[in-house]
Design a protein around this motif. Structure first.
Motif, PDB file in Angstrom:
ATOM      1  N   GLY A   2      41.742  44.299  35.090  1.00 13.58           N
ATOM      2  CA  GLY A   2      41.437  44.818  33.759  1.00 13.58           C
ATOM      3  C   GLY A   2      40.772  46.176  33.882  1.00 13.58           C
ATOM      4  O   GLY A   2      39.687  46.296  34.436  1.00 13.58           O
TER       5      GLY A   2
ATOM      6  N   THR B  15      53.448  40.294  34.610  1.00 15.91           N
ATOM      7  CA  THR B  15      54.191  39.652  35.698  1.00 15.91           C
ATOM      8  C   THR B  15      55.563  39.162  35.211  1.00 15.91           C
ATOM      9  O   THR B  15      56.594  39.405  35.859  1.00 15.91           O
ATOM     10  CB  THR B  15      53.384  38.482  36.295  1.00 15.91           C
TER      11      THR B  15
ATOM     12  N   GLY C 282      51.130  38.524  43.555  1.00 17.28           N
ATOM     13  CA  GLY C 282      50.632  39.767  42.956  1.00 17.28           C
ATOM     14  C   GLY C 282      49.271  39.586  42.337  1.00 17.28           C
ATOM     15  O   GLY C 282      48.669  38.514  42.425  1.00 17.28           O
TER      16      GLY C 282
ATOM     17  N   TYR D  79      51.524  29.760  39.062  1.00 21.03           N
ATOM     18  CA  TYR D  79      51.031  29.869  40.430  1.00 21.03           C
ATOM     19  C   TYR D  79      51.300  28.643  41.308  1.00 21.03           C
ATOM     20  O   TYR D  79      51.355  27.517  40.839  1.00 21.03           O
ATOM     21  CB  TYR D  79      49.523  30.121  40.421  1.00 21.03           C
TER      22      TYR D  79
ATOM     23  N   ARG E 149      36.164  41.715  26.690  1.00 21.11           N
ATOM     24  CA  ARG E 149      37.388  41.053  26.258  1.00 21.11           C
ATOM     25  C   ARG E 149      37.921  41.732  24.994  1.00 21.11           C
ATOM     26  O   ARG E 149      37.257  41.736  23.968  1.00 21.11           O
ATOM     27  CB  ARG E 149      37.108  39.584  25.991  1.00 21.11           C
TER      28      ARG E 149
ATOM     29  N   ALA F 142      35.529  38.571  35.713  1.00 28.74           N
ATOM     30  CA  ALA F 142      36.649  38.795  36.634  1.00 28.74           C
ATOM     31  C   ALA F 142      37.246  40.180  36.422  1.00 28.74           C
ATOM     32  O   ALA F 142      37.669  40.511  35.315  1.00 28.74           O
ATOM     33  CB  ALA F 142      37.717  37.727  36.438  1.00 28.74           C
TER      34      ALA F 142
ATOM     35  N   GLU G 193      50.739  40.056  29.420  1.00 27.58           N
ATOM     36  CA  GLU G 193      50.549  40.352  30.845  1.00 27.58           C
ATOM     37  C   GLU G 193      51.881  40.904  31.337  1.00 27.58           C
ATOM     38  O   GLU G 193      52.864  40.906  30.588  1.00 27.58           O
ATOM     39  CB  GLU G 193      50.140  39.093  31.612  1.00 27.58           C
TER      40      GLU G 193
ATOM     41  N   GLY H 150      44.885  36.996  40.516  1.00 30.39           N
ATOM     42  CA  GLY H 150      46.248  37.023  41.030  1.00 30.39           C
ATOM     43  C   GLY H 150      46.581  35.778  41.818  1.00 30.39           C
ATOM     44  O   GLY H 150      45.798  34.828  41.880  1.00 30.39           O
TER      45      GLY H 150
ATOM     46  N   ARG I 273      46.429  40.464  23.785  1.00 29.42           N
ATOM     47  CA  ARG I 273      46.135  39.039  23.644  1.00 29.42           C
ATOM     48  C   ARG I 273      45.234  38.862  22.429  1.00 29.42           C
ATOM     49  O   ARG I 273      44.211  39.547  22.309  1.00 29.42           O
ATOM     50  CB  ARG I 273      45.414  38.493  24.895  1.00 29.42           C
TER      51      ARG I 273
END
Ligand code: HAM
Length: 412
Positions: free
Chosen positions: A311, A84, A307, A267, A121, A284, A82, A288, A113
């Motif tokens: 996908g 972030t 943020g 988070y 996925r 999804a 990811e 965020g 991943r």
């Protein structure tokens, strides 16, 4: 003949005929996010493994099971699962806390991943996302959620469900974790293996479990009461209520989902997801939330942030418009030398053009033109003699003879 080498499981080629929609996703991201003052950032595809272990969190599936990690010169490196963590690293390393807040960044690119591949996925997939640093106020949360919704709208996707939740702050969360563990204690042996580990390491993540027998336990009245209860403290509740009122003002429909805890550890307070009913189990498109302690935890000046990421493969599969990417013009001419010259003239003038390389018969060339282009640009003997060209609109079959200058106007 050698064996055929195939694309790796969970990865995909993106082919030219799919590109019109990919370009649209990218161009709209640039437009929508720059309009809101976000600058694009591109961070490396691999980073120190430690960045993700500390950033994403070492109790998460991503870090425990899904990372592509390798060693080079005795360094442990990982393909980013990811973005972030990478953006936060760059924020710190480039001293962006000195810029006036908010610092707004957006990105797009491949993520990796090691998951079990299934519809929606992949092992290499693409995200587009934004990160905003420096604003604690709930207006920032509202802006970021609004931006996600606006971007989705720009792609023609407005039939989506926004779910929000507040995870509270580290203090109120400790409280909640203790209560949750207490009420689940009698059911410990009935929990799935993963949940038993979560119970010890990160009880909040229990709520994310998809195993039916665990879900059933969360429905027991006394357990449900804890989950649905208002565990967050007064300050956090105020922040969450403000966010809800801002979303109302912006006309954004949402529902509160108390089971929404997200699969990454960084988070606090606001978390959100945007879901589609047309995607099956991987539903999804966007996830965020707020991560006010991550910059500090990764060694930076403590700076709050929020943020999301989406996908792009999932967006793509929802964008069901025709993926049409026709040429503007196809030159039809039996004289290859004339074709080469005219094609170059049109391309130099930004007209997307192609022609027949092999000097096929006129009718064959017209058939090909009808398949691949919006207009046939015809250069026969008459046209060469009169110094004109004929343009045929391949949709309406209208045909006119024009000068070269007029030709450009028609094609544009
Ligand atoms: P995430 O929920 O792990 O959050 O991923 C965001 C989105 O990426 C998901 O909603 C999904 O659409 C897509 N996605 C994730 N994994 C896959 C996969 N294996 N195949 C296809 N699509 C996938 C994050 O990554 C956070 N960094 C979001 C964020 C940004 N939070 C704060 N800022």
């Amino acid at each position: 003949m050698g064996n055929m080498i195939k694309v790796q499981k969970g990865t995909k080629d993106i082919l030219p005929q799919e590109m019109a929609l990919w370009h649209k996703m990218e161009e709209n991201a640039l437009r929508v996010f720059s309009n809101a003052g976000y600058g694009e950032i591109r961070t490396p595809i691999f980073e120190a493994t430690e960045l993700f272990a500390r950033g994403v969190g070492d109790t998460t599936d991503i870090v425990n099971k899904e990372m592509y990690t390798f060693e080079k010169s005795e360094r442990s490196l990982t393909l980013r699962p990811e973005n972030t963590a990478g953006v936060v690293r760059s924020f710190i390393e480039n001293g962006m806390h000195r810029l006036s807040a908010p610092v707004k960044l957006w990105y797009k690119g491949p993520m990796f991943r090691y998951e079990r591949p299934q519809a929606g996925r992949q092992r290499q997939f693409h995200q587009v996302g934004v990160e905003m640093f420096g604003i604690k106020d709930a207006t920032a949360d509202a802006e970021v959620i609004e931006l996600a919704v606006s971007y989705l709208k720009s792609l023609g996707l407005d039939d989506l469900e926004v779910e929000i939740n507040s995870l509270g702050c580290p203090e109120c969360r400790e409280n909640f974790k203790t209560k949750l563990k207490e009420v689940l204690k009698p059911y410990y042996n009935e929990l799935c293996e993963d949940c038993q580990t979560r119970y010890e390491k990160n009880p909040l993540r229990l709520l994310d479990c998809k195993v039916p027998s665990c879900k059933e336990i969360f429905e027991r009245p006394e357990v449900k009461a804890v989950i649905q209860g208002d565990f967050i403290c007064e300050e956090c509740a105020k922040h969450f209520n403000e966010l809800k009122s801002y979303l109302d003002i912006l006309g954004i429909k949402y529902s509160v989902n108390k089971l929404l805890v997200r699969g990454l550890d960084y988070y606090n307070r606001t978390v959100f997801e945007i879901k589609s009913n047309n995607l099956g189990s991987q539903n999804a498109v966007c996830g965020g939330g707020r991560y006010d302690t991550l910059v500090g935890n990764l060694g930076g000046q403590p700076t709050c942030a929020i943020g999301f990421a989406m996908g792009m493969e999932r967006l793509y599969s929802l964008m069901n418009e025709v993926n049409e990417d026709k040429l503007d013009a196809f030159v039809v001419c039996t004289d290859k030398k004339e074709s080469l010259k005219l094609v170059k003239y049109l391309r130099d003038n930004d007209i997307k053009t192609d022609f027949d390389f092999t000097g096929k018969k006129f009718t064959k060339q017209m058939e090909k033109a009808a398949k691949v282009a919006k207009f046939a640009v015809i250069l026969g003997e008459d046209e060469v003699a009169n110094n004109t060209v004929s343009v045929k609109n391949l949709e309406t079959s209208e045909q006119v003879a024009v000068s070269r200058n007029e030709l450009l106007n028609i094609l544009r």
